[in-house]
Design a protein around this motif. Structure first.
Motif, PDB file in Angstrom:
ATOM      1  N   VAL A   5     -23.021  -5.123  42.393  1.00 19.76           N
ATOM      2  CA  VAL A   5     -22.621  -6.510  41.872  1.00 19.76           C
ATOM      3  C   VAL A   5     -20.988  -6.430  42.063  1.00 19.76           C
ATOM      4  N   CYS A   6     -20.432  -7.546  41.902  1.00 25.38           N
ATOM      5  CA  CYS A   6     -18.983  -7.701  41.788  1.00 25.38           C
ATOM      6  C   CYS A   6     -18.677  -7.461  40.380  1.00 25.38           C
ATOM      7  N   PRO A   7     -17.578  -6.617  40.008  1.00 27.09           N
ATOM      8  CA  PRO A   7     -17.060  -6.264  38.784  1.00 27.09           C
ATOM      9  C   PRO A   7     -16.482  -7.353  37.993  1.00 27.09           C
ATOM     10  N   ILE A   8     -16.138  -8.346  38.832  1.00 29.55           N
ATOM     11  CA  ILE A   8     -15.444  -9.652  38.479  1.00 29.55           C
ATOM     12  C   ILE A   8     -16.401 -10.821  37.845  1.00 29.55           C
ATOM     13  N   SER A  11     -21.574 -11.398  41.211  1.00 26.41           N
ATOM     14  CA  SER A  11     -22.321 -12.080  42.401  1.00 26.41           C
ATOM     15  C   SER A  11     -23.138 -10.554  42.862  1.00 26.41           C
ATOM     16  N   SER A  12     -24.130 -10.722  43.342  1.00 20.68           N
ATOM     17  CA  SER A  12     -24.817  -9.792  44.112  1.00 20.68           C
ATOM     18  C   SER A  12     -24.404  -9.820  45.717  1.00 20.68           C
ATOM     19  N   GLU A  13     -23.720 -10.790  46.059  1.00 19.34           N
ATOM     20  CA  GLU A  13     -23.640 -11.249  47.724  1.00 19.34           C
ATOM     21  C   GLU A  13     -22.147 -10.408  47.768  1.00 19.34           C
ATOM     22  N   ILE A  14     -22.374  -9.112  48.524  1.00 18.63           N
ATOM     23  CA  ILE A  14     -21.223  -8.036  48.529  1.00 18.63           C
ATOM     24  C   ILE A  14     -21.274  -7.597  50.175  1.00 18.63           C
ATOM     25  N   LEU A  15     -20.078  -7.687  50.800  1.00 13.74           N
ATOM     26  CA  LEU A  15     -19.839  -7.365  52.043  1.00 13.74           C
ATOM     27  C   LEU A  15     -19.223  -5.534  51.831  1.00 13.74           C
ATOM     28  N   THR A  16     -20.111  -4.914  52.707  1.00 14.27           N
ATOM     29  CA  THR A  16     -19.578  -3.585  52.756  1.00 14.27           C
ATOM     30  C   THR A  16     -18.712  -3.097  54.012  1.00 14.27           C
ATOM     31  N   HIS A  17     -17.570  -3.045  53.577  1.00 17.28           N
ATOM     32  CA  HIS A  17     -16.623  -2.306  54.757  1.00 17.28           C
ATOM     33  C   HIS A  17     -16.685  -0.838  54.674  1.00 17.28           C
ATOM     34  N   SER A  18     -15.869  -0.216  55.524  1.00 16.56           N
ATOM     35  CA  SER A  18     -15.684   1.284  55.897  1.00 16.56           C
ATOM     36  C   SER A  18     -15.374   2.031  54.711  1.00 16.56           C
ATOM     37  N   VAL A  24     -18.215 -11.738  48.397  1.00 17.92           N
ATOM     38  CA  VAL A  24     -18.145 -12.845  49.061  1.00 17.92           C
ATOM     39  C   VAL A  24     -17.985 -14.300  48.305  1.00 17.92           C
ATOM     40  N   THR A  25     -18.261 -14.005  46.949  1.00 19.23           N
ATOM     41  CA  THR A  25     -18.121 -15.318  46.103  1.00 19.23           C
ATOM     42  C   THR A  25     -16.711 -15.321  45.568  1.00 19.23           C
ATOM     43  N   CYS A  26     -16.147 -14.306  45.195  1.00 19.26           N
ATOM     44  CA  CYS A  26     -14.540 -14.478  44.612  1.00 19.26           C
ATOM     45  C   CYS A  26     -13.590 -13.923  45.359  1.00 19.26           C
ATOM     46  N   GLY A  27     -13.885 -12.957  46.279  1.00 17.08           N
ATOM     47  CA  GLY A  27     -12.974 -12.426  47.373  1.00 17.08           C
ATOM     48  C   GLY A  27     -12.377 -11.064  46.621  1.00 17.08           C
ATOM     49  N   HIS A  28     -13.029 -10.500  45.511  1.00 18.94           N
ATOM     50  CA  HIS A  28     -12.441  -9.480  44.769  1.00 18.94           C
ATOM     51  C   HIS A  28     -12.703  -8.187  45.812  1.00 18.94           C
ATOM     52  N   GLU A  29     -11.899  -7.247  45.948  1.00 17.73           N
ATOM     53  CA  GLU A  29     -11.889  -6.024  46.762  1.00 17.73           C
ATOM     54  C   GLU A  29     -11.951  -4.835  45.967  1.00 17.73           C
ATOM     55  N   TRP A  30     -12.808  -3.858  45.942  1.00 15.93           N
ATOM     56  CA  TRP A  30     -12.739  -2.619  45.257  1.00 15.93           C
ATOM     57  C   TRP A  30     -13.124  -1.322  46.123  1.00 15.93           C
ATOM     58  N   LEU A 103     -12.271 -19.402  29.384  1.00 16.96           N
ATOM     59  CA  LEU A 103     -11.765 -19.206  30.822  1.00 16.96           C
ATOM     60  C   LEU A 103     -12.570 -18.064  31.527  1.00 16.96           C
ATOM     61  N   LYS A 104     -12.508 -18.118  32.781  1.00 22.70           N
ATOM     62  CA  LYS A 104     -12.987 -16.897  33.709  1.00 22.70           C
ATOM     63  C   LYS A 104     -11.643 -15.852  33.607  1.00 22.70           C
ATOM     64  N   ALA A 105     -12.054 -14.611  33.513  1.00 25.59           N
ATOM     65  CA  ALA A 105     -11.088 -13.582  33.777  1.00 25.59           C
ATOM     66  C   ALA A 105     -10.155 -13.346  34.907  1.00 25.59           C
ATOM     67  N   CYS A 106     -10.807 -14.302  35.923  1.00 29.12           N
ATOM     68  CA  CYS A 106     -10.124 -13.979  37.440  1.00 29.12           C
ATOM     69  C   CYS A 106      -8.846 -14.852  37.348  1.00 29.12           C
ATOM     70  N   PHE A 107      -8.729 -15.807  36.321  1.00 29.73           N
ATOM     71  CA  PHE A 107      -7.572 -16.948  36.283  1.00 29.73           C
ATOM     72  C   PHE A 107      -6.392 -16.419  35.480  1.00 29.73           C
ATOM     73  N   VAL A 108      -6.574 -15.000  34.615  1.00 30.05           N
ATOM     74  CA  VAL A 108      -5.693 -14.772  33.845  1.00 30.05           C
ATOM     75  C   VAL A 108      -5.176 -13.399  34.246  1.00 30.05           C
ATOM     76  N   LYS A 109      -3.835 -13.077  33.476  1.00 23.42           N
ATOM     77  CA  LYS A 109      -3.589 -11.762  33.522  1.00 23.42           C
ATOM     78  C   LYS A 109      -3.123 -11.278  32.230  1.00 23.42           C
ATOM     79  N   LYS A 110      -3.468  -9.928  32.048  1.00 21.63           N
ATOM     80  CA  LYS A 110      -3.321  -9.148  30.699  1.00 21.63           C
ATOM     81  C   LYS A 110      -1.638  -9.394  30.494  1.00 21.63           C
ATOM     82  N   VAL A 111      -1.193  -9.807  29.049  1.00 21.65           N
ATOM     83  CA  VAL A 111       0.348  -9.704  28.873  1.00 21.65           C
ATOM     84  C   VAL A 111       0.553  -8.706  27.957  1.00 21.65           C
ATOM     85  N   GLY A 112       1.458  -7.758  28.365  1.00 23.57           N
ATOM     86  CA  GLY A 112       1.881  -6.612  27.517  1.00 23.57           C
ATOM     87  C   GLY A 112       1.131  -5.455  28.039  1.00 23.57           C
ATOM     88  N   GLY A 113       1.082  -4.371  27.277  1.00 21.91           N
ATOM     89  CA  GLY A 113       0.594  -2.985  27.387  1.00 21.91           C
ATOM     90  C   GLY A 113      -0.746  -3.248  27.206  1.00 21.91           C
TER      91      GLY A 113
END
Length: 113
Positions: A5-8, A11-18, A24-30, A103-113
């Motif tokens: 599943v996507c960590p973001i 979703s269980s719709e995952i493309l496997t690359h080399s 597929v849902t949010c575009g996150h790559e890992w 909020l969904k976490a994919c729309f924010v960034k952590k501020v500071g350390g």
């Protein structure tokens, strides 16, 4: 087949690359070799840049986001008060511009350390 599943967005719709996976849902790559050493069931919430979020962190918007059911827009760079992580589709509960929002976490960034 494993239950990958996507960590973001969970979703269980995952493309496997080399060398990596792509959601597929949010575009996150890992990378394929990334493994979590967390006990089963412990949820990790990451911001748009992969930083792990915790209760009490401050986050900022990474893009303009129109609030549903309202004519207001949260502008890029808008900072929150201390966040609270919650279960559900919107992982973050906080106040921004005097409004209590989720909020969904994919729309924010952590501020500071």
């Amino acid at each position: 087949m494993s239950a990958l599943v996507c960590p973001i967005c969970d979703s269980s719709e995952i493309l496997t690359h080399s060398d990596h996976y792509e959601c597929v849902t949010c575009g996150h790559e890992w990378p394929k070799e990334e493994q979590t050493d967390l006990p089963a069931g412990e949820r990790v919430v990451k911001d748009a840049f992969g930083h792990i979020l915790a209760n009490g962190d401050i986050v900022a918007m990474i893009k303009d986001l129109k609030l549903k059911g309202s004519s207001q827009t949260l502008k890029i760079g808008t900072k929150s008060n201390a966040i609270r992580l919650v279960e559900g589709d919107h992982e973050i509960s906080c106040k921004m511009d005097g409004l209590a929002i989720g909020l969904k976490a994919c729309f924010v960034k952590k501020v500071g350390g």
